[in-house]
Design an enzyme around this catalytic site. Sequence first.
Site, mmCIF file in Angstrom:
data_model
loop_
_atom_site.group_PDB
_atom_site.id
_atom_site.type_symbol
_atom_site.label_atom_id
_atom_site.label_comp_id
_atom_site.label_asym_id
_atom_site.label_seq_id
_atom_site.Cartn_x
_atom_site.Cartn_y
_atom_site.Cartn_z
ATOM 1 C CG HIS A 39 -1.655 1.297 1.420
ATOM 2 N ND1 HIS A 39 -2.486 1.888 0.500
ATOM 3 C CD2 HIS A 39 -1.604 2.147 2.491
ATOM 4 C CE1 HIS A 39 -2.930 3.031 0.981
ATOM 5 N NE2 HIS A 39 -2.409 3.212 2.183
ATOM 6 C CG HIS A 63 0.939 6.891 4.372
ATOM 7 N ND1 HIS A 63 1.365 6.116 3.320
ATOM 8 C CD2 HIS A 63 -0.338 6.504 4.626
ATOM 9 C CE1 HIS A 63 0.398 5.297 2.951
ATOM 10 N NE2 HIS A 63 -0.651 5.506 3.723
ATOM 11 C CD GLU A 67 -3.655 5.564 10.831
ATOM 12 O OE1 GLU A 67 -4.699 4.967 10.545
ATOM 13 O OE2 GLU A 67 -3.173 6.487 10.146
ATOM 14 C CG ASP A 68 -1.652 1.114 10.570
ATOM 15 O OD1 ASP A 68 -2.538 1.465 11.371
ATOM 16 O OD2 ASP A 68 -1.765 1.207 9.346
ATOM 17 C CG ASP A 250 -27.838 14.276 -28.679
ATOM 18 O OD1 ASP A 250 -27.401 13.211 -29.138
ATOM 19 O OD2 ASP A 250 -29.040 14.590 -28.668
#
Length: 693
Positions: A39, A63, A67-68, A250
């Site tokens: 990712h 990034h 967080e993870d 159109d």
Amino acid sequence: MLNDYLSPEQVSTIKRAYFYAEQAHYGQARRTGEPYVTHPLAVATVLARMHMDHESIMAALLHDVIEDTGVSKEDIRTQFGEEVADLVDGVSKLTHVEFDSAEEKQAENFQKMALAMARDIRVILVKLADRLHNMRTLGALKPEAKKRIANETLDIYAPIATRLGMNEVRMEFEDLGLRTLYPMRARRLEAAREAARGRRKQLIEDITEQLEQAIKRDNIEGRVAGREKHLYSIYSKMREKRKSFSDIMDIFAFRVIVDDVDACYRALGVVHSLYKPVPGEFKDYIAIPKANGYQSLHTVLRGMHGVPIEIQIRTHDMENMANNGIAAHWLYKSNQDNANIPQMRAREWVKGLLEMQQTAGNSLEFIESVKVDLFPDEVYVFTPRGKIMELPKGACAVDFAYAVHTDVGNQCVACRINNQLAPLSEPLESGVSVEIVTSPAGRPTPSWLNFVVTARARSQIRHFLKQQQHEDSVALGQKLLTKAIAALTPDDGIDNSSIESRVAEHYPGTDYETILTDLALGNQLPQVVAATLLGQSGASLENDQSAMEIKGTEGYVLVYAKCCCPLPGDPIEGFLSPDRGLVVHRENCRNLDDLREQPERLMPLRWDDQIEGTYPVALRIEMANQRGMIATLATKLSAIGLNIERISTQDESVHFSNIIIELQLNSRVHLARVMKRIRVMEGVRKVVRCSRR
């Protein structure tokens, strides 16, 4: 790819960031089953294709580590420097905070990102690339998660990409969002577009050839390409304009790309001589670029067999900026003079975001303001000195005033549009000249929030009203407390500095202004606070009959009851209502009978001799049913200088109607004069005061 535009040293640091991310995410997998590091690698690839700088690509690779994983911002700062650490932190969500709702969580995360954007605009580019890859890989998520992410993307991230001029990213967001939310509709539209493409192929080729030959005959170097509408654009136009697929398809669209601005205008002349232009459909976004820096000439022509043809004419640089916006020719380190137009506009927008964040009451209010600001269909107006100002469609003079300066907006009292006095609420049209009339006594009113459209105006008005309400509350609270203390200490009283020191002693942890605000809002009773401060907890104020004066300048914390509409000259009494503050009633108001069961909240009041302002009052007029009766009444009231705030009618019988009107009057005497004028009108049977709606 990286070696094409970055130095070997920069490529080396990017590789080091990749290996660091790979190690940090070791053992983690995405919902698809792939190693998690795929990712951030895909996000970095999106930015590399935009030719972003090496620090942005490093931040993309890293990034998710804060967080993870167990990696901290300090660890990233030590390894890769301050700028990369700040970028990574700006993109990271608030994961260790509890929120009351999903909406609040989204708003707080977006607010955090906006603050990081103010320090470094590259934060949003990393976030957009992150969201783009997430949208491409939604398949493994549960249906409710897919819909939530798709809605958030269409509500927030697609408009941000538009605001930053990143057209390709915006179109992919919208198409992926449509396929996620309405998969069946998307499949049917795609199939219909494929079928239409086959039917239209020959006509498109003929028009393309004619356009190319025409510009070559005029010695203009350039290329012509057919421009196909993307799925979401077709879907939106069908829904908003209530047109069928065939009506939308159109219209044939073409893009003419030339070498320079001069060639753009020459090419415009060529296509206008080839086909007949449609009046009112020409737009010059080169002379006046859009808010996101987009530049192009737009025109609509009637081609062969009357077929409508949309044409955009632009240079190669404009084409690059139209597709990539702020990311085109990235010049983050450059000064303001050398930065390209989208980057300058983006910085202005982010500066506005920061102002909104500072004046917003909370994160939900902030994100509401941002959403309003993300859908600008512009109008262009002139200042008295000829400067062009850009505003969203539907903007009024108050929006214009706040766009000039906050102080101009706060002191705005009137406006002139093309040198003619006009209502502040009148929507502005492109090309008009706007002049704002200011006064030191002018100030925003809550009614402005009903017609302003810009997020800046809305947030500044709310901020002013909150500040004004606080100041008014403190002043009224001071007045109430001083009166209550004077009633308990009739001989000498105590000064304000002594009151403040006693508040600190008796209400530890609560500041003086908070106590005064609570008193003004009716959340605490002045006699109870006064008795506590004086150590007279058993004292009673029932014998205190001294009336507090009302001047009409108390602001937003003094409420005039709708049930009886008190006017200067009426005997009045006040009721301290929790959260509403001091509500002023007429002494003979029926509602006061019920309120007298709480005598501690009642307060004798009287009007000051120098009363100011006008006050709302409602009248019920019983009038004969006849044609034009309301127009006659309105004309009569207008002739004596009155404006009708609101009017409604209800039939009493076949022959008579009750007309309820709301006016602004300055005294009971004024009311008597107005009622006398109305009573002598033909067809009027009765005029009485009544409650407001």
